[in-house]
Write an enzyme that holds these catalytic residues in place. Structure first.
Site, short mmCIF file in Angstrom:
data_model
loop_
_atom_site.label_atom_id
_atom_site.label_comp_id
_atom_site.label_asym_id
_atom_site.label_seq_id
_atom_site.Cartn_x
_atom_site.Cartn_y
_atom_site.Cartn_z
N LYS A 1 2.28 -9.97 -10.80
CA LYS A 1 1.27 -10.27 -10.18
C LYS A 1 0.63 -8.69 -10.26
O LYS A 1 1.08 -7.86 -9.22
CB LYS A 1 1.51 -10.50 -8.65
N GLU B 1 8.96 0.83 -5.36
CA GLU B 1 8.49 2.21 -5.88
C GLU B 1 7.36 2.52 -5.03
O GLU B 1 6.21 1.79 -5.50
CB GLU B 1 8.25 2.10 -7.55
N CYS C 1 1.51 8.87 -7.82
CA CYS C 1 2.37 8.90 -6.95
C CYS C 1 3.31 10.24 -7.03
O CYS C 1 3.69 10.61 -5.97
CB CYS C 1 3.53 7.82 -6.92
N GLU D 1 -0.22 10.24 2.10
CA GLU D 1 -0.36 10.27 0.52
C GLU D 1 -1.75 10.46 0.41
O GLU D 1 -2.67 9.40 0.46
CB GLU D 1 0.14 9.18 0.05
#
Ligand SMILES: NC(=O)c1ccc[n+]([C@@H]2O[C@H](COP(=O)([O-])OP(=O)(O)OC[C@H]3O[C@@H](n4cnc5c(N)ncnc54)[C@H](O)[C@@H]3O)[C@@H](O)[C@H]2O)c1
Ligand SMILES: N[C@@H](CC=O)C(=O)O
Length: 493
Positions: free
Chosen positions: A184, A259, A293, A390
């Site tokens: 997906k 992750e 990331c 983040e």
């Protein structure tokens, strides 16, 4: 000019889901536009599948699983190597699709295609090394051991920032282990995933083994998480969504690999050349316009070289070109959508309102609505969003520190624990930081740290499990223990 006209092989541009080896439209007739973030142009449309169609992908995977797991590992390896060759042969088209849907500069997109293919090569070979063990028996007349078996159907949910490599890092491991997959992809970047499906079919990966489902993310994910026949879920994306999916997988007790987000510290020791460290920090911060990331989110510089470092950083940052990733000489493409631009502005405003200094970053120079000019802030403190969140934007925040204990505490002051960078040549400092940093990956004096042989992953709220390396395939394997009793003296020892 449509997307397919920009490709040497127009059949790589698909606007349907891929289930059981068939290109599939939505039974409910729902569809969504996919937009080029650099221009706002509609690139194409994708179907929004109904829940029953997503379950249909699970049916297909269930049917295909026995024959795929029954292949010898070297037979699966051949198919994966063929897939790798097709990825490499079609690199230019795959990179074009990626730049148009994701925005990253074309050379970076080419790099991602190669990076993605490298996982396929790696796991093609790793599939041949899924060894079990022989266990010295404590039971008389028995032989004991383990066999590794594929876990079963794996659902793979992936983000938009690396639309191809985040799929192959999971899918190649699962396929090599003998598992069928249901991918997906992020709705912002589905076309890379669909091109991967087209090439998987050409590589001889059978119908039902590699499926791509599309649709409303919460709806599709709910079906996949609730399905008892889906044995493993591997997710790459935000910590917020990762938490939700972990909860949704609890009822069916799935194997879950996550992750998730990062908030990497970039630590600069007092003993390094500030210019060299600043060039490295710029490289670690601005890749994929900061939407990475591994982006160096908190740059922690020893007070003795802080000012010189800031000057070199600002100079290097000023040389970065922002623009459409299809144009040559562009270093930073657009952000993925306007909400990302709004969030970046808000992070900068929050920092300034709490006392940070804006050294550079004039948004009036942005070449379009989804672009964000690189920003440099100094005097960043833990109270600020730019420290806590983040950032996922080209916003660099610098903070001065005075000693190693202080910088370890600062670096660990976050819920995240994906990757950290350390720049110093002092071996005792290197060891102290390496051991003190609560991160899954620590890179010393190198911006580049990833690649197929390494165990990629985080601690704390950056995730569960590892991808790549020797560990990556284990996420898709079960250990079956056997005890062969009644063997008499033939049992050996
Ligand atoms: N640790 C890593 O290896 C790694 C690699 C790449 C990206 N990331 C992380 O991914 C994030 C950026 O990607 P993103 O914005 O696509 O993340 P996201 O969490 O918003 O989306 C990731 C995937 O989840 C789906 N999704 C979104 N909302 C959902 C919901 N409510 N229920 C179920 N599924 C949902 C999306 O459609 C997409 O396929 C960042 O946090 C980044 O750090 C981590
Ligand atoms: N750059 C990372 C992806 C994170 O967003 C990787 O190499 O896997």
């Amino acid at each position: 000019m449509t997307l397919s006209n920009k490709l040497s092989d127009p059949r790589l541009f698909r606007q349907h889901a891929y289930i059981d080896g068939k290109w599939t439209y939505s039974d409910g007739g729902r569809e969504e536009a996919v937009v080029n973030p650099a221009t706002g142009e509609v690139l194409g449309h994708i179907p929004w599948l109904e829940a029953e169609q997503v379950r249909g992908a699970v049916d297909a995977a269930e049917r295909a699983f026995p024959a795929w797991r029954a292949l010898r590992a070297d037979e699966r390896c051949e198919r994966l190597l063929a897939w790798n060759e097709l990825l490499q042969a079609n690199r230019e088209d795959l990179a074009t699709i990626m730049t148009l849907e994701q925005g990253k500069p074309l050379p970076d997109a080419r790099g991602e295609v190669e990076y993605g293919a490298s996982f396929v090569r790696w796991f093609a070979e790793e599939g041949k090394r899924t060894f079990g063990e022989t266990i010295p028996s404590h039971i008389p007349n028995a032989a004991l051991g383990t066999i590794k078996e594929p876990v079963g159907i794996a659902a793979l949910i992936t983000p938009w920032n690396f639309p191809l490599a985040m799929i192959t890092r999971k899918a190649a491991a699962a396929l090599a282990a003998g598992c069928p997959v249901i991918v997906k992809p992020a709705s912002e970047t589905p076309f890379s995933a669909l091109a991967l499906a087209e090439l998987a079919e050409r590589a001889g990966i059978p119908a039902g083994i590699f499926n791509v489902v599309l649709g409303d993310a919460p709806e599709v994910s709910k079906v996949l998480c609730a399905e008892e026949r889906v044995m493993a879920l591997s997710f790459t994306g935000s910590t917020r969504v990762g938490r939700l999916l972990l909860e949704q997988c609890a009822n069916s007790v799935k194997r879950v690999s996550l992750e998730l987000g990062g908030n990497a510290p970039f630590i600069v020791g007092p003993d390094v050349d500030p210019k060299e460290a600043a060039l490295a920090a710029v490289a670690a911060k601005f890749q994929t316009s900061g939407q990475d990331c591994l982006a160096a989110d908190r740059i922690l510089v020893h007070e003795s070289i802080h000012d010189e470092f800031v000057e070199c950083f600002a100079e290097r940052m000023a040389a970065l070109t922002v623009g459409n990733g299809m144009e040559s000489e562009v270093d930073l493409g657009p952000l993925i959508h306007s909400q990302a631009v709004d969030k970046a502005s808000q992070i900068v405003d929050d920092a300034i309102s709490k006392g940070a200094t804006l050294v550079a970053g004039d948004q009036s120079q942005a070449p379009g609505p989804n672009f964000f000019m690189p920003v440099l802030l100094t005097g960043v403190t833990p109270k600020m969003q730019v420290w806590r969140d983040e950032c996922f934007a080209p916003v660099a925040g610098i903070t001065a520190y005075s000693d190693d204990d202080e910088v370890i505490e600062m670096a660990n002051d976050t819920e995240y624990g994906l990757a950290a960078y350390v720049y110093t040549h002092d071996i005792r400092r290197i060891w102290k930081l390496l051991r003190g940093l609560e991160y899954g990956m620590v890179s010393v004096n190198s911006v580049k740290m990833t690649g197929p042989p390494i165990p990629f992953g985080g601690v704390k709220q950056s995730g569960l499990g590892r991808e790549g390396g020797v560990a990556g395939i284990e996420e898709y394997l079960e250990t079956k223990y056997y005890c062969l009793g009644g063997l008499g003296s033939a049992s050996g020892s």
